[in-house]
Design an enzyme around this catalytic site. Structure first.
Site, PDB file in Angstrom:
ATOM      1  N   ILE A 124       0.823  -1.212   0.000  1.00  0.00           N
ATOM      2  CA  ILE A 124       0.000   0.000   0.000  1.00  0.00           C
ATOM      3  C   ILE A 124       0.861   1.268   0.000  1.00  0.00           C
ATOM      4  CG2 ILE A 124      -1.961  -1.187   1.022  1.00  0.00           C
ATOM      5  CD1 ILE A 124      -1.198   0.026   3.730  1.00  0.00           C
ATOM      6  N   GLY A 125       2.047   1.099  -0.575  1.00  0.00           N
ATOM      7  CA  GLY A 125       2.975   2.226  -0.622  1.00  0.00           C
ATOM      8  C   GLY A 125       4.073   2.079   0.409  1.00  0.00           C
TER       9      GLY A 125
ATOM     10  N   ALA B 150       5.163  -6.824   6.869  1.00  0.00           N
ATOM     11  CA  ALA B 150       6.540  -7.191   6.522  1.00  0.00           C
ATOM     12  C   ALA B 150       7.016  -8.388   7.325  1.00  0.00           C
ATOM     13  CB  ALA B 150       7.468  -5.995   6.726  1.00  0.00           C
TER      14      ALA B 150
ATOM     15  N   ARG C 118      14.654  -6.159  13.325  1.00  0.00           N
ATOM     16  CA  ARG C 118      15.517  -6.063  12.152  1.00  0.00           C
ATOM     17  C   ARG C 118      14.945  -5.067  11.140  1.00  0.00           C
ATOM     18  NH1 ARG C 118      19.002  -9.646   9.802  1.00  0.00           N
ATOM     19  NH2 ARG C 118      18.199 -11.434  10.956  1.00  0.00           N
TER      20      ARG C 118
ATOM     21  N   LYS D 161      15.762   2.340   3.838  1.00  0.00           N
ATOM     22  CA  LYS D 161      15.091   3.479   3.212  1.00  0.00           C
ATOM     23  C   LYS D 161      13.572   3.414   3.416  1.00  0.00           C
ATOM     24  CE  LYS D 161      15.431   6.024  -1.099  1.00  0.00           C
ATOM     25  NZ  LYS D 161      16.239   6.067  -2.319  1.00  0.00           N
ATOM     26  N   THR D 162      12.975   2.253   3.115  1.00  0.00           N
ATOM     27  CA  THR D 162      11.520   2.160   3.283  1.00  0.00           C
ATOM     28  C   THR D 162      11.157   2.238   4.771  1.00  0.00           C
ATOM     29  OG1 THR D 162      11.637  -0.259   3.203  1.00  0.00           O
ATOM     30  CG2 THR D 162      11.126   0.867   1.156  1.00  0.00           C
TER      31      THR D 162
ATOM     32  N   GLY E 228       5.292   0.431  10.643  1.00  0.00           N
ATOM     33  CA  GLY E 228       4.485   1.452   9.979  1.00  0.00           C
ATOM     34  C   GLY E 228       3.770   2.414  10.894  1.00  0.00           C
ATOM     35  N   GLU E 229       3.366   1.953  12.064  1.00  0.00           N
ATOM     36  CA  GLU E 229       2.510   2.796  12.892  1.00  0.00           C
ATOM     37  C   GLU E 229       3.240   3.449  14.056  1.00  0.00           C
ATOM     38  OE1 GLU E 229      -0.080  -0.589  13.348  1.00  0.00           O
ATOM     39  OE2 GLU E 229      -1.703   0.451  12.312  1.00  0.00           O
TER      40      GLU E 229
END
Ligand code: FAD
Ligand code: SF4
Lengths: 328, 729
Positions: free
Chosen positions: B470-471, B514, B614, B619-620, B690-691
């Site tokens: 989702i990006g 992930a 990990r 970058k992401t 992500g959060e």
């Protein structure tokens, strides 16, 4: 969006004639009009495209005035060397509005005529006297954060949302208008927008069949020019309140104080009494307070926007302090 | 073959660290980036189908009641109009994340203003939109629907109440204490890509192109809503333009498009308008929170209380899980926590990025700042003193826990001044400047995941799953994990996502993507390595793969000998979740300026230090943190859903009036990733990222506002009007 006819007239007069039909609307940059058409807030039968009719020039007149064609984009106006040098309050006001992409399309005439951002005006399933006369005002009993505290009526409490016109009001610019019968008239920007009164559907003095051809700025004047816009995010937001100021000093005293306010009323707010109060006085915190009192003596909040009253007072004080280099 | 692994205990082997390819963790650019920036990565509404009709949803203009009639004749004669669809299977709310079944249906029953009730289909989008607006609808409205969460009786959310010891006593006896009430307002996901679907039937088989986060659940939701079998549904969402929770479950346009396409026997596209996305998808509930903290002279917590009130529509099981990290972040023997839900008729409340901690952590961390001030202890030090050894409520050990490191390293990198913190000490022209900090915490989740990894005879790899990107970078990290394990550069690893014809992934949500799908890919690669090792004549442990060469000898192509080799990786979270508390941790530091005239607050700089296991791609991972910090700034200063007090409709329903921060609002942002491997979190030792970046950040800004100007606010977002009202004279 309702189906509509699109016309590209050959001349300005022809454009004015086509716009005489109450179901027709002129389109310039389209950044406001097309959004409202998609929401079915504006439902013209005909769009009269006034682009390509030669209104895209900025010209210097021999009397020192500067004429800005109605189709000059906000970007072009804000970057024009004369405007940057002699009317920085205008350049700054324009650059404080919208985004670069929008300013590239937005025009001088369209910006003057942009409609309110009242949440109830833009939602056709809500009552709004401006959009649908007699349907009531959703904002008065609803969410009125963006709304006016000066010059409101029981019918409508919307604000004129723009920035450019606030600076033009401080500068005392004039709007040139062409009618379908080829007659022309000139209206000071200060008188161009209306108060809602009992005709809230009326934003400004344009009659059907009238087209703005240009705005003329008076010859440059001495003094510091400031445009201060207050908003919760630092770009791409309409003003909670804004102040355009041209302030000149002579010695210790204020010699000129031309002020206009955005975000407070259905029009850029200009109160000539402020100039009378300030000119000839020594700047001080007490004087700025007095100016705030005068500006806001009739101000009325509607709950959510009560904050605009103290905010306008403080922003005015900040601008006057900056302009007169006074510590407060 | 299937390589199945159920995680019942820690995986200490850290195999990824022993591989030779050297791509894991590297800051590689996204593999699909070029396609996206050149416009060749199609989003849901961009697929072409012959003879496609266009649908526009019609939404209710009452708050509660029933649709008594829709005058379809009023629009059927309009040019291009094909049908007005009213079907009891149409859905009226988006499905909650991981629901796996149809959300509320029967659109004639209205429970919030803006609810979809019908679909108009026409030859062109413009015709459909016009007709949708012209439709005459009559309602039987039921007045008096409750709209104000604090004006109704609320119900306790089960499983959230904790009563341990005696908090009231601890508060009374405490050397220092705070008791504050903090409000946060609703948030929107506001993903860039609007919700959209294209439905196409071939006989009884449906293909739906959509913008969704969790195809593994969405397929069941859609089949259930339509009353068909999952086998007859294929979902495709290879590229998704942001979700942030709003696309966890199927939304109204998907079901409507499928029904219309069947009825008209031609493909139908339905794209929500920006206003519809705001008004009928998901809101993050507003919250009303009370924090009670008690500590001894040394600042050690003796009591911890956190009570929250949130809201949702009647019948929705979701309640913003405000207390999620409060249960374990800090110690304190005397504990009292509760979560209550008020049933009101605003649009559905559901998951918006970091549900729970996004609003619970900022409130807690403002209270902690106040406690630090009361106790005269540096706020970083106060947090360090209160990191518990074990989960204080469940008496479980933590998995890897990096809060202390994040606090220390973050303070150091930011240049945190641990001296006295009297407000209004720094002035620059009209601006007061201050600093503030806060802890970050976000529970770690994993979910069952399957992925097929194939070694193709030409020596490249192909990775297939219905997982979405989702990006966030899923394409890229999968290529990196598989590349690392099989000794291939990432451009030799093809990744196919977002197609339910592929094995079921975990879906993107809860930051679990992930770690879960990465672990499934890891399992598949591990099995492939075993086969390759046998062919080389060595053990899997001894097998070294790099650039397509095994143990400096045969190439992969030779080992494959013209035949494909394929494994299905299947990862299942096991009982380990019962034995450990696993969470990502971090710390935020902010420098903020406040204008003393106008009350405008601007963030000069912000630093986030995070430990999330990990790092699969530096970058992401960093981008996720930057996004989280940006959301923190929005939550702190500008973002707020505004509801009409009379009919509950959302008034600021576009990107002009729902104020997310713009570029100019984001000062200097620094991200520090603390080295960590978490063997409990997943077989690849990664946790969710992500959060975490928005779980507490808003408090660092609020605390900096206080330090700058002395205004202690208890209401997010901290807009100029609120700051002015709270300014001491
Ligand atoms: C998201 C967003 C944010 C914005 N933020 C700001 C902001 O912060 N500050 C600000 O000032 N503005 C802001 N704007 C408004 C923007 O400045 C206006 O949309 C723009 O100036 C309108 O110009 P236009 O040429 O596109 O007008 P159009 O959309 O073409 O027309 C607008 C109206 O003016 C009429 N009209 C146009 N030209 C003439 C003419 N010559 N004679 C008679 N009538 C005419 C049209 O009939 C129409 O009713 C924002 C707009 C958007 C969409
Ligand atoms: S304030 Fe004016 S524009 Fe807004 S709802 Fe009321 S009448 Fe309409």
């Amino acid at each position: 969006m309702k189906p509509f006819q699109y016309t590209r007239p050959e001349s300005l007069v022809h454009a004015a004639q086509l716009s005489q039909d109450t179901e027709a609307l002129a389109i310039a940059g389209g950044t406001n009009l097309l959004d409202l058409m998609k929401l079915q807030v504006e439902t013209p039968d005909r769009l009269v495209d006034i682009n390509r009719l030669g209104l895209g020039e900025i010209t210097e007149n021999t009397d020192g005035t500067l004429r800005i064609g109605a189709l000059v984009t906000n970007t072009a106006a804000a970057n024009h060397p004369r405007i940057r040098a002699d009317y920085p309050v205008l350049a700054r006001a324009i650059l404080a509005g919208a985004t670069q992409q929008l300013r590239n399309k937005a025009t001088t005439g369209g910006n003057l005529c942009q409609r309110t951002r009242c949440y109830y005006f833009t939602n056709i399933d809500q009552p709004c006297n401006k959009r649908e006369p007699g349907s009531g005002c959703g904002a008065i009993e609803g969410v009125a954060r963006l709304h006016a505290v000066l010059g409101t009526s029981t019918e409508c409490i919307a604000t004129y949302p723009g920035d450019m016109a606030v600076a033009m009001s401080a500068l005392d610019a004039a709007v040139h208008i062409l009618a379908e019968d080829e007659s022309e008239r000139t209206v000071p920007v200060r008188d161009f927008h209306c108060l809602p009164g009992d005709t809230p559907w009326r934003d400004n003095v344009l009659e059907p069949g009238e087209i703005i051809t240009a705005v003329t700025l008076p010859p440059p004047v001495q003094g510091k020019q400031i445009y201060r816009k207050v908003r919760e995010r630092s770009s791409y937001a309409f003003a909670l309140t804004s102040v355009a100021a041209i302030i000149a000093m002579e010695g210790d005293r204020i010699a000129r104080a031309d002020l206009a306010f955005g975000g407070l009323a259905h029009k850029p707010w200009h109160d000539p009494r402020l100039s009378t109060l300030l000119v000839g006085k020594l700047p001080s915190a007490a004087l700025f307070d007095e100016a705030g009192d005068l500006l806001l003596e009739d101000a009325q909040g509607f709950g959510e926007n009560d904050f605009k009253i103290p905010l306008a007072r403080r922003t005015l004080a900040a601008v006057l302090a900056e302009a007169t280099e006074t510590e407060i | 073959m299937t390589a199945h692994f159920k995680q019942d205990g820690p995986v200490e082997s850290n195999r990824l660290d022993g591989m030779k390819q050297g791509v894991i963790g590297k800051a590689l650019p996204r593999v699909e980036g070029l396609a996206k920036v050149t416009g060749t990565a199609p989003y849901a509404a961009e697929y072409q189908a012959a003879n496609m009709a266009e649908g526009v949803l019609v939404t209710a203009t009452i708050t509660r009641g029933t649709v008594s009639s829709i005058d379809t004749q009023s629009v059927l004669a309009m040019p291009g109009v094909l049908a007005v669809i009213q079907d009891s299977r149409m859905t009226t709310r988006a499905a909650q994340g991981t629901a796996g079944q149809a959300p509320q249906q029967e659109p004639q029953t209205v429970s919030y203003w803006g609810q979809p009730i019908a679909l108009v289909v026409a030859e062109t989008f413009e015709q459909a939109r016009d007709a949708a607006k012209q439709l005459t609808i009559t309602y039987d409205a039921e007045e008096g629907a409750p709209l104000d969460p604090q004006a109704v009786e609320s119900e306790a959310k089960e499983g959230q109440t904790v009563n341990q010891g005696d908090l009231a006593h601890a508060m009374a006896e405490a050397a220092h204490s705070v008791d504050v009430t903090i409000d946060t307002e609703g948030h929107a996901s506001a993903a860039m890509e609007p919700h959209a679907a294209i439905a196409q039937w071939e006989g009884d088989k449906l293909t739906l192109y959509a913008s969704l986060q969790m195809l593994n659940y969405n397929i069941a939701e859609l089949a259930d809503a339509l009353g068909i079998e999952e086998e007859d549904v294929r979902l495709r969402a290879p590229y998704v333009g942001g979700g942030f929770g709003s696309k966890l479950g199927i939304s109204e346009e998907a079901v409507a498009a499928a029904i219309a396409a069947k009825q008209l026997d031609r493909p139908v596209r339905v794209v929500m308008s920006r206003q519809q996305v705001f008004q009928c998808i998901m809101r993050r509930s507003e919250t009303h929170q009370r924090l009670r903290l008690a500590c001894d002279d040394d600042g050690r917590l003796t009591g911890f209380g956190h009570d929250a009130l949130v809201s949702n529509l009647p019948g929705e099981a979701f309640a913003e899980p405000v207390l999620q990290s409060s249960h374990f972040l800090y110690g304190g023997d005397n504990r009292s926590l509760s979560l209550n839900v008020a049933r009101i008729h605003r649009m559905t409340a559901g998951s918006v990025r970091a549900p729970g901690e996004a609003v619970g952590m900022p409130a807690l961390e403002v209270a902690m700042d106040q406690l630090a001030e009361e106790a005269g202890i540096d706020p970083v030090e106060l947090r360090l003193r209160n990191i518990p050894e074990r989960n204080p409520e469940e008496d479980l050990p933590f998995s890897s826990h990096k809060l202390a490191e994040c606090l220390r390293q973050g303070a150091e990198a930011f240049g945190w001044d641990s001296g006295p913190r009297t407000p209004r000490q720094h002035k620059e022209g009209e601006w007061w400047i201050g600093t503030g900090m806060a802890s970050a915490a976000r529970v770690h989740n994993v979910s069952e995941a399957k992925v097929r990894v194939s070694l193709i005879a030409d020596g490249t790899a192909l990775v297939r799953t219905d997982m979405t990107d989702i990006g966030t970078g899923t394409y890229t990290i999968l290529a990196q994990i598989v590349g690392e394990m099989l000794g291939l550069p990432v451009d030799k690893v093809m990744v196919e996502l977002g197609d339910t014809q592929n094995p079921r992934g975990p879906g993107s949500g809860g930051s679990w993507g992930a770690a879960s799908i990465g672990s499934a890919a890891f399992m598949a690669c591990h099995a492939l390595r075993k086969t390759l090792a046998e062919r080389v004549g060595t053990s899997e442990e001894e097998l070294s793969l790099k650039d397509g060469i095994a143990n400096s000898g045969p190439s992969l192509v030779e080992l494959l000998d013209g035949k494909e080799l394929s494994e299905l990786g299947h990862y299942e979270p096991g009982d380990i979740a019962d034995d450990y508390t696993a969470s990502g941790f971090g710390a935020f530091f902010a420098q903020v300026r406040v204008n003393r005239f106008t009350g405008e607050a601007r963030v000069d700089r912000m630093l986030g230090a995070f430990g999330f296991g990990r790092v699969l791609n530096a970058k992401t991972a960093r981008s996720q943190c930057l996004g989280g910090i940006t959301w923190s700034i929005g939550a702190a200063l500008t973002e707020s859903l505004m509801f009409d007090p009379n009919d509950g409709h959302l008034v600021n329903c576009d990107l002009a009036e729902y104020h997310m921060p713009v570029h100019r609002d984001i000062g200097e942002v620094e991200v520090l990733m603390v080295e960590e491997r978490d063997p409990v979190a997943s077989p690849i030792q990664a946790k969710g990222i992500g959060e975490l970046g928005m779980c507490g950040g808003a408090a660092a800004i609020a605390n900096a506002i206080y330090n700058a100007c002395g205004a202690r606010l208890h209401h997010f977002p901290m807009t100029p009007d609120r700051i002015l009202a709270a300014l001491p004279d």
